[in-house]
Design a protein around this motif. Structure first.
Motif, PDB file in Angstrom:
ATOM      1  N   ARG A 185      45.577  47.560  27.191  1.00  0.00           N
ATOM      2  CA  ARG A 185      46.053  48.803  28.237  1.00  0.00           C
ATOM      3  C   ARG A 185      45.377  49.927  27.830  1.00  0.00           C
ATOM      4  O   ARG A 185      45.925  50.594  26.968  1.00  0.00           O
ATOM      5  CB  ARG A 185      47.747  48.576  28.057  1.00  0.00           C
ATOM      6  CG  ARG A 185      48.455  47.418  28.220  1.00  0.00           C
ATOM      7  CD  ARG A 185      49.784  47.498  27.867  1.00  0.00           C
ATOM      8  NE  ARG A 185      50.463  46.382  28.322  1.00  0.00           N
ATOM      9  CZ  ARG A 185      51.124  46.222  29.594  1.00  0.00           C
ATOM     10  NH1 ARG A 185      51.019  47.007  30.533  1.00  0.00           N
ATOM     11  NH2 ARG A 185      51.705  44.890  29.856  1.00  0.00           N
TER      12      ARG A 185
ATOM     13  N   GLY B  32      40.685  40.816  30.203  1.00  0.00           N
ATOM     14  CA  GLY B  32      41.980  40.536  30.772  1.00  0.00           C
ATOM     15  C   GLY B  32      42.772  41.445  30.725  1.00  0.00           C
ATOM     16  O   GLY B  32      42.583  42.826  30.795  1.00  0.00           O
ATOM     17  N   TYR B  33      44.045  41.026  30.804  1.00  0.00           N
ATOM     18  CA  TYR B  33      45.218  41.977  30.933  1.00  0.00           C
ATOM     19  C   TYR B  33      45.815  42.353  29.455  1.00  0.00           C
ATOM     20  O   TYR B  33      46.724  43.100  29.440  1.00  0.00           O
ATOM     21  CB  TYR B  33      46.466  41.388  31.659  1.00  0.00           C
ATOM     22  CG  TYR B  33      46.084  41.167  33.292  1.00  0.00           C
ATOM     23  CD1 TYR B  33      46.306  42.461  33.897  1.00  0.00           C
ATOM     24  CD2 TYR B  33      45.826  40.320  33.593  1.00  0.00           C
ATOM     25  CE1 TYR B  33      45.752  42.419  35.260  1.00  0.00           C
ATOM     26  CE2 TYR B  33      45.349  40.063  35.111  1.00  0.00           C
ATOM     27  CZ  TYR B  33      45.639  41.261  35.930  1.00  0.00           C
ATOM     28  OH  TYR B  33      45.291  41.104  37.101  1.00  0.00           O
TER      29      TYR B  33
ATOM     30  N   TYR C 126      53.186  43.465  34.542  1.00  0.00           N
ATOM     31  CA  TYR C 126      52.236  42.442  35.250  1.00  0.00           C
ATOM     32  C   TYR C 126      52.953  41.455  35.985  1.00  0.00           C
ATOM     33  O   TYR C 126      52.605  40.659  36.922  1.00  0.00           O
ATOM     34  CB  TYR C 126      51.363  41.888  34.301  1.00  0.00           C
ATOM     35  CG  TYR C 126      50.470  42.875  33.722  1.00  0.00           C
ATOM     36  CD1 TYR C 126      49.693  43.825  34.744  1.00  0.00           C
ATOM     37  CD2 TYR C 126      50.109  42.911  32.454  1.00  0.00           C
ATOM     38  CE1 TYR C 126      48.588  44.795  34.129  1.00  0.00           C
ATOM     39  CE2 TYR C 126      49.179  43.909  31.967  1.00  0.00           C
ATOM     40  CZ  TYR C 126      48.474  44.908  32.836  1.00  0.00           C
ATOM     41  OH  TYR C 126      47.490  45.595  32.188  1.00  0.00           O
TER      42      TYR C 126
ATOM     43  N   ASN D 231      45.472  47.920  33.902  1.00  0.00           N
ATOM     44  CA  ASN D 231      44.985  47.060  34.903  1.00  0.00           C
ATOM     45  C   ASN D 231      44.222  46.082  34.034  1.00  0.00           C
ATOM     46  O   ASN D 231      43.945  45.888  32.898  1.00  0.00           O
ATOM     47  CB  ASN D 231      44.160  47.903  35.683  1.00  0.00           C
ATOM     48  CG  ASN D 231      42.912  48.575  35.183  1.00  0.00           C
ATOM     49  OD1 ASN D 231      42.559  48.396  34.025  1.00  0.00           O
ATOM     50  ND2 ASN D 231      42.555  49.562  35.652  1.00  0.00           N
ATOM     51  N   LEU D 232      43.450  45.111  34.989  1.00  0.00           N
ATOM     52  CA  LEU D 232      42.373  44.190  34.416  1.00  0.00           C
ATOM     53  C   LEU D 232      41.315  44.819  33.894  1.00  0.00           C
ATOM     54  O   LEU D 232      40.741  45.256  34.546  1.00  0.00           O
ATOM     55  CB  LEU D 232      42.188  43.132  35.589  1.00  0.00           C
ATOM     56  CG  LEU D 232      41.053  42.160  35.119  1.00  0.00           C
ATOM     57  CD1 LEU D 232      41.604  41.090  34.302  1.00  0.00           C
ATOM     58  CD2 LEU D 232      40.675  41.258  36.338  1.00  0.00           C
ATOM     59  N   GLU D 233      41.088  44.535  32.479  1.00  0.00           N
ATOM     60  CA  GLU D 233      39.927  45.029  31.852  1.00  0.00           C
ATOM     61  C   GLU D 233      38.921  44.024  32.051  1.00  0.00           C
ATOM     62  O   GLU D 233      39.245  42.713  31.569  1.00  0.00           O
ATOM     63  CB  GLU D 233      40.139  45.381  30.711  1.00  0.00           C
ATOM     64  CG  GLU D 233      39.188  46.010  29.750  1.00  0.00           C
ATOM     65  CD  GLU D 233      38.562  47.159  30.378  1.00  0.00           C
ATOM     66  OE1 GLU D 233      37.150  47.462  29.937  1.00  0.00           O
ATOM     67  OE2 GLU D 233      39.283  48.083  31.082  1.00  0.00           O
ATOM     68  N   TRP D 234      37.814  44.140  32.700  1.00  0.00           N
ATOM     69  CA  TRP D 234      36.778  43.337  33.085  1.00  0.00           C
ATOM     70  C   TRP D 234      36.406  42.076  31.702  1.00  0.00           C
ATOM     71  O   TRP D 234      36.092  41.102  32.031  1.00  0.00           O
ATOM     72  CB  TRP D 234      35.250  43.683  33.590  1.00  0.00           C
ATOM     73  CG  TRP D 234      34.475  44.470  32.360  1.00  0.00           C
ATOM     74  CD1 TRP D 234      34.730  45.812  32.361  1.00  0.00           C
ATOM     75  CD2 TRP D 234      33.509  44.074  31.652  1.00  0.00           C
ATOM     76  NE1 TRP D 234      33.782  46.333  31.103  1.00  0.00           N
ATOM     77  CE2 TRP D 234      33.073  45.126  30.909  1.00  0.00           C
ATOM     78  CE3 TRP D 234      32.863  42.645  31.609  1.00  0.00           C
ATOM     79  CZ2 TRP D 234      31.861  44.857  30.034  1.00  0.00           C
ATOM     80  CZ3 TRP D 234      31.844  42.589  30.792  1.00  0.00           C
ATOM     81  CH2 TRP D 234      31.296  43.753  29.864  1.00  0.00           C
TER      82      TRP D 234
END
Length: 170
Positions: free
Chosen positions: A139, A135-136, A147, A129-132
């Motif tokens: 993983r 970004g993407y 995505y 998901n999006l890691e604050w």
């Protein structure tokens, strides 16, 4: 009452200078290696996270003995080294993550055997998901997310966890 913890093992070194006004760590440097240059654990797919199951066990027992409250482990997991550049097929194999999770879950069981009361465990994370802060690219998930298409594919680590739970609850 219970404790919610997010643990990541580091070595600490006291700073000899005055702390800045924004200091919240206690005027220490957090280091991934000890003074002899020996790392606390194997490097994962991010610079700040190492695989350190022995330290995980030690922290769980120490925290329980200090506070005497049930512990809920939140966000235990890791990205595989280089996974941000892997194909879907390569990412699904996730051997590093499997080893990380197996060793950390074993350490959690050992901490319970040592007397720690662990009432919950949450893996990090169910899906990529999006890691604050990143970004993407990074993983963390046990489920690969494409995505572009949003197709989701369980990684081998997800299947391994399923088998570990099945084996340990029989």
């Amino acid at each position: 009452m219970w404790l919610v913890l997010q643990l990541s093992a580091q070595f600490a070194h006291h700073r000899t200078t005055w702390p800045p006004d924004t200091d919240f760590t206690g005027n220490v440097d957090e280091l991934p290696e000890n003074k002899e240059g020996i790392p606390i654990g194997e490097l994962s797919g991010v610079h700040w996270l190492r695989a350190a199951p022995k330290s995980f066990r030690k922290h769980l027992v120490r925290i329980y003995k200090k506070y005497g409250k049930p512990i809920y482990v939140t966000e235990n997991g890791c990205p595989c080294p280089g996974e941000d550049k892997m194909s879907r097929e390569e990412s699904i194999k996730d051997e590093f993550r499997q080893r990380y999770l197996r060793e950390h879950l074993d350490a959690l069981v050992e901490a319970i055997q040592d007397g720690a009361k662990v009432s919950g465990y949450f893996g990090w994370s169910f899906m990529d998901n999006l890691e604050w802060s990143d970004g993407y690219g990074i993983r963390f998930g046990v489920t690969h997310t494409d995505y572009d298409t949003l197709e989701r594919t369980p990684k081998n680590s997800a299947l391994m966890i399923k088998d570990m739970i099945k084996e340990r609850t029989i």
